[in-house]
Design an enzyme around this catalytic site. Structure first.
Site, PDB file in Angstrom:
ATOM      1  N   PRO A  53       0.823  -1.214   0.000  1.00  0.00           N
ATOM      2  CA  PRO A  53       0.000   0.000   0.000  1.00  0.00           C
ATOM      3  C   PRO A  53       0.859   1.267   0.000  1.00  0.00           C
ATOM      4  O   PRO A  53       0.390   2.335  -0.370  1.00  0.00           O
ATOM      5  CB  PRO A  53      -0.815  -0.100   1.290  1.00  0.00           C
ATOM      6  CG  PRO A  53      -0.650  -1.495   1.774  1.00  0.00           C
ATOM      7  CD  PRO A  53       0.613  -2.041   1.179  1.00  0.00           C
ATOM      8  N   GLU A  86       1.436  -9.181   8.773  1.00  0.00           N
ATOM      9  CA  GLU A  86       1.708  -7.756   9.030  1.00  0.00           C
ATOM     10  C   GLU A  86       2.704  -7.166   8.033  1.00  0.00           C
ATOM     11  O   GLU A  86       2.983  -5.975   8.056  1.00  0.00           O
ATOM     12  CB  GLU A  86       2.208  -7.559  10.462  1.00  0.00           C
ATOM     13  CG  GLU A  86       1.157  -7.844  11.513  1.00  0.00           C
ATOM     14  CD  GLU A  86      -0.189  -7.160  11.236  1.00  0.00           C
ATOM     15  OE1 GLU A  86      -0.197  -5.926  11.070  1.00  0.00           O
ATOM     16  OE2 GLU A  86      -1.213  -7.867  11.157  1.00  0.00           O
ATOM     17  N   ARG A 123      -3.902  -7.545 -21.045  1.00  0.00           N
ATOM     18  CA  ARG A 123      -4.743  -7.001 -22.124  1.00  0.00           C
ATOM     19  C   ARG A 123      -3.925  -6.379 -23.240  1.00  0.00           C
ATOM     20  O   ARG A 123      -4.396  -6.232 -24.349  1.00  0.00           O
ATOM     21  CB  ARG A 123      -5.735  -5.983 -21.554  1.00  0.00           C
ATOM     22  CG  ARG A 123      -6.721  -6.593 -20.562  1.00  0.00           C
ATOM     23  CD  ARG A 123      -7.701  -5.597 -19.994  1.00  0.00           C
ATOM     24  NE  ARG A 123      -8.644  -5.137 -20.997  1.00  0.00           N
ATOM     25  CZ  ARG A 123      -8.599  -3.956 -21.592  1.00  0.00           C
ATOM     26  NH1 ARG A 123      -7.644  -3.093 -21.265  1.00  0.00           N
ATOM     27  NH2 ARG A 123      -9.476  -3.629 -22.497  1.00  0.00           N
ATOM     28  N   ASP A 162      -9.299   1.379 -26.008  1.00  0.00           N
ATOM     29  CA  ASP A 162     -10.342   1.631 -25.024  1.00  0.00           C
ATOM     30  C   ASP A 162      -9.991   2.761 -24.073  1.00  0.00           C
ATOM     31  O   ASP A 162      -8.975   3.422 -24.196  1.00  0.00           O
ATOM     32  CB  ASP A 162     -10.736   0.348 -24.282  1.00  0.00           C
ATOM     33  CG  ASP A 162      -9.568  -0.258 -23.548  1.00  0.00           C
ATOM     34  OD1 ASP A 162      -9.610  -1.451 -23.302  1.00  0.00           O
ATOM     35  OD2 ASP A 162      -8.608   0.472 -23.241  1.00  0.00           O
TER      36      ASP A 162
HETATM   37  N1  4GY Z   1      -3.240  -1.696  -1.479  1.00  0.00           N
HETATM   38  N2  4GY Z   1      -1.659  -2.243  -3.102  1.00  0.00           N
HETATM   39  C1  4GY Z   1      -1.692  -3.613  -1.409  1.00  0.00           C
HETATM   40  C2  4GY Z   1      -2.038  -4.260  -0.135  1.00  0.00           C
HETATM   41  C3  4GY Z   1      -1.509  -6.090   1.407  1.00  0.00           C
HETATM   42  C4  4GY Z   1       0.597  -7.097   4.389  1.00  0.00           C
HETATM   43  C5  4GY Z   1       2.106  -6.683   2.486  1.00  0.00           C
HETATM   44  C6  4GY Z   1      -2.276  -2.469  -1.963  1.00  0.00           C
HETATM   45  O1  4GY Z   1      -0.753  -3.188  -3.277  1.00  0.00           O
HETATM   46  N3  4GY Z   1      -0.761  -4.019  -2.255  1.00  0.00           N
HETATM   47  O2  4GY Z   1      -2.945  -3.843   0.552  1.00  0.00           O
HETATM   48  N4  4GY Z   1      -1.281  -5.337   0.209  1.00  0.00           N
HETATM   49  C7  4GY Z   1      -0.306  -6.116   2.307  1.00  0.00           C
HETATM   50  C8  4GY Z   1      -0.610  -6.998   3.477  1.00  0.00           C
HETATM   51  C9  4GY Z   1       1.806  -7.540   3.666  1.00  0.00           C
HETATM   52  C10 4GY Z   1       0.915  -6.591   1.561  1.00  0.00           C
END
Ligand code: 4GY
Length: 247
Positions: free
Chosen positions: A88, A116, A153, A168
């Site tokens: 994330p 985690e 794609r 697209d």
């Molecule tokens: N959002 N974009 C994401 C995610 C989960 C703990 C590392 C996201 O790319 N990955 O939420 N990944 C985490 C959970 C370990 C990945």
């Protein structure tokens, strides 16, 4: 195009790739999917892949040794391929990146975490962190699958002959124009007359205008900074029509 997933849950990857267009792409030989499970590289008696975090706290952290050995095995199968960790906290994935990566002849390696997260030291063996959006999932498998789907794609032989990813929405830089099929009237709602009269020049103009209108209303940030003559004319019409409809 080769996609290698470093994942503790290879079944999730295989299940997701076993339908519809991706499945056809695999059968046609246009894409290859491989999974490498860090658990196979765990040396202890219980094949453990996670451990408690130093400093305390909830949950478990992925141990570096099995993770790094799995990444090494993936690199050996796809020399030169970028190693992409799903996180994330990474750079946001975009359509333009899907197009770029589809031309990557080495393939792509996705590193999927769970629990985690990873021991920080594994990032030494990772080229980049990519996020699919500002939310936290339970693992990196779904994000990696989404990216493979978007990239696929653009790989020749994945979409049917008649469909083209370049044509697209987003690749054109605009949102999609509305599409209709039979019946002509559904629950009192009619298919626009212009789409039924067979005038292909008028249809193309109408579609362009609708794409511009959707983009103007929903994603004005995506509109061209310097529209060409036709787009400028269509945008002016759109603004005038919206202005009129306010009363
Ligand atoms: N959002 N974009 C994401 C995610 C989960 C703990 C590392 C996201 O790319 N990955 O939420 N990944 C985490 C959970 C370990 C990945």
């Amino acid at each position: 195009m080769k996609f290698i997933f470093v994942t503790l849950f290879p079944e999730q990857i295989k299940a997701a790739a076993d339908h519809s267009i991706l499945r056809r792409g695999v059968e046609a030989g246009a894409i290859q999917i491989e999974c490498i499970n860090p658990r196979d590289f765990s040396l202890d008696r219980h094949h453990s892949v996670d451990d408690a975090p130093f400093g305390g706290g909830v949950g478990m952290v992925l141990k570096p040794e099995p993770m790094v050995e799995a990444i090494r095995a993936a690199r050996a199968k796809a020399p030169g391929a970028p190693v992409i960790a799903m996180s994330p906290g990474g750079t946001t994935f975009k359509q333009a990146l899907a197009e770029t990566w589809a031309r990557e002849e080495t393939g792509l390696i996705f590193v999927c975490g769970h629990y985690e997260g990873f021991d920080e030291r594994i990032y030494h063996w990772v080229d980049m962190k990519i996020s699919i959006g500002d939310f936290v999932l339970t693992g990196g498998e779904l994000p990696a699958l989404m990216i493979m789907d978007a990239v696929s794609r653009f790989v020749p032989g994945v979409l049917g002959k008649l469909a083209s990813a370049e044509e697209d929405s987003f690749s054109s830089g605009l949102l999609e124009y509305p599409q209709y099929t039979r019946p002509v009237v559904f629950e009192g709602m009619e298919v626009p007359e212009v789409l039924r009269n067979g005038n292909h020049q008028m249809i193309a103009r109408w579609r362009r205008k609708q794409a511009l209108k959707a983009t103007y209303l929903l994603r004005p940030d995506m509109l061209p900074a310097e529209p060409d003559k036709l787009d400028a004319k269509l945008l002016k019409e759109i603004q005038e029509e919206l202005e009129k409809d306010r009363f």
